[in-house]
Design a protein around this motif. Sequence first.
Motif, PDB file in Angstrom:
ATOM      1  N   GLN A 154      -4.898  -3.939  12.166  1.00  0.00           N
ATOM      2  CA  GLN A 154      -5.714  -3.385  11.082  1.00  0.00           C
ATOM      3  C   GLN A 154      -4.843  -2.689  10.034  1.00  0.00           C
ATOM      4  O   GLN A 154      -5.058  -2.845   8.825  1.00  0.00           O
ATOM      5  CB  GLN A 154      -6.718  -2.377  11.655  1.00  0.00           C
ATOM      6  N   SER A 188       0.218  -9.208  10.670  1.00  0.00           N
ATOM      7  CA  SER A 188      -1.114  -8.829  11.149  1.00  0.00           C
ATOM      8  C   SER A 188      -1.742  -9.967  11.955  1.00  0.00           C
ATOM      9  O   SER A 188      -2.427  -9.720  12.952  1.00  0.00           O
ATOM     10  CB  SER A 188      -2.021  -8.434   9.977  1.00  0.00           C
ATOM     11  N   THR A 202      -4.335  -3.833   6.131  1.00  0.00           N
ATOM     12  CA  THR A 202      -4.617  -2.918   5.026  1.00  0.00           C
ATOM     13  C   THR A 202      -3.434  -2.835   4.070  1.00  0.00           C
ATOM     14  O   THR A 202      -3.598  -2.890   2.851  1.00  0.00           O
ATOM     15  CB  THR A 202      -4.943  -1.511   5.570  1.00  0.00           C
ATOM     16  N   VAL A 252     -11.457   2.438   8.227  1.00  0.00           N
ATOM     17  CA  VAL A 252     -10.719   1.960   9.398  1.00  0.00           C
ATOM     18  C   VAL A 252     -10.862   2.943  10.558  1.00  0.00           C
ATOM     19  O   VAL A 252     -11.100   2.546  11.709  1.00  0.00           O
ATOM     20  CB  VAL A 252      -9.226   1.751   9.044  1.00  0.00           C
TER      21      VAL A 252
END
Length: 311
Positions: free
Chosen positions: A234, A18, A238, A193
Motif C-alpha cells: 500500500q 508494489s 501510494t 490508508v
Amino acid sequence: MAPEAINPLKGIALKLFSVVAFLGMQTCIKSAGPDVEAGQVTFYRSAFALVPIMAYLAFRSDLRAAFYTNNMFGHFKRGFLGIASMGFGFYGLVKLPLPDAIAIGYATPLMGVVCAAVFLKEKVRIYRWSAVAVGVCGVMIISWPKLSMFDDGGFGNAQAIGAASVLMSSFLAGFAAIQTRQLVSTEKTSTIVLYFSLSGAIFALVTIPFGWSALTFWQAFFLIASGFCGGVGQLLLTEAYRNADVSTVAPFDYTSILLGIVIAFILFGDIPTVTMLIGTAITVSAGIFIIYREHKLGLERKAARKATPPA
C-alpha cells in the motif's frame, strides 16, 4: 496527475515493487493453507499491515495528523466494503490456482467503471462500455471452466466456489472504489490508508464466533508476513502515484500475472490452462484500453480548463 508527478521512472519502479509486495502477500496467504478461515486471514492482513504503515507515517512525522478525520463514518463504510471484498478474495485465493485467482481479480477495474456510471452518474462513453464488455467476456472465459464444476463435488466444487468468490470480491471492490473516490475530496491519502487497515482489523474480529482455526507456527508466520507485505505494498503504491500519472503506472499492475505464473509453478506446481491465458489476454487488453481512455479524457479535460478564461 499526482501533485508532484516529477519522476515517472521512479513511479513505475515503485509500482513494480508494489506488485511484488502484493504478490508476496497473496503467496503467503496461499501458503498458510485452505484450513484458515477467510475472516482470520483478513484480520492478520489488516492488523499487521498497520505496523509498516504507522512506522512510515511516524518517520514522515505524519502519524498524528493521519488520525484526524472529519468523516469517520465514510472511512468505516469504505473499510467494511474493502474488508468484505478482501474476505471473498482471500477465500477464492486458497481455493484456486494462484494465476487464476489473479486473472479473475482483473475484473475489479471493470466493475469500477460500471459502479461509477451507475452510482456516481459519471459519463461513460461507448468506447469504455465496449472495453468493459470485452473485459467481462475475458473474465468469463477464465471463470467458466471453474464455475461449471459446481455439480462435480469435491475439488471441482471448491474451485467453482473459489471462482465465484473472486468475482464477488471484484464486485465489492468496485463499491469500495466509489467510497474511496468520495473520501479523497476531503481526506488525506495517509488517513485513508491508515483507517482502511484499522477498520479492517476491527471488522474482521466480528468473524471470531464463526470459528477461527488454531494456527501452527508456519501458518501464523505466513499470515503475519502477508500483513507486512500488504502494508508495504500500500505504501509503495501510494508513493508511485505521487511520482507519476495513474495512467502511466496502472498498466504495470498486469505484470502480476507473469510473476504469479512463475511463482505458482515453482511453489505450488500450478500450470496455467489455455483458457486462462486466452481470457487473461482479453481482460488485460480491455483494462489497458480503459486506462488509455481515462488518460486521453484527462488530457482533454485539462486542455478545456486551460482554454476557458476565468470568470
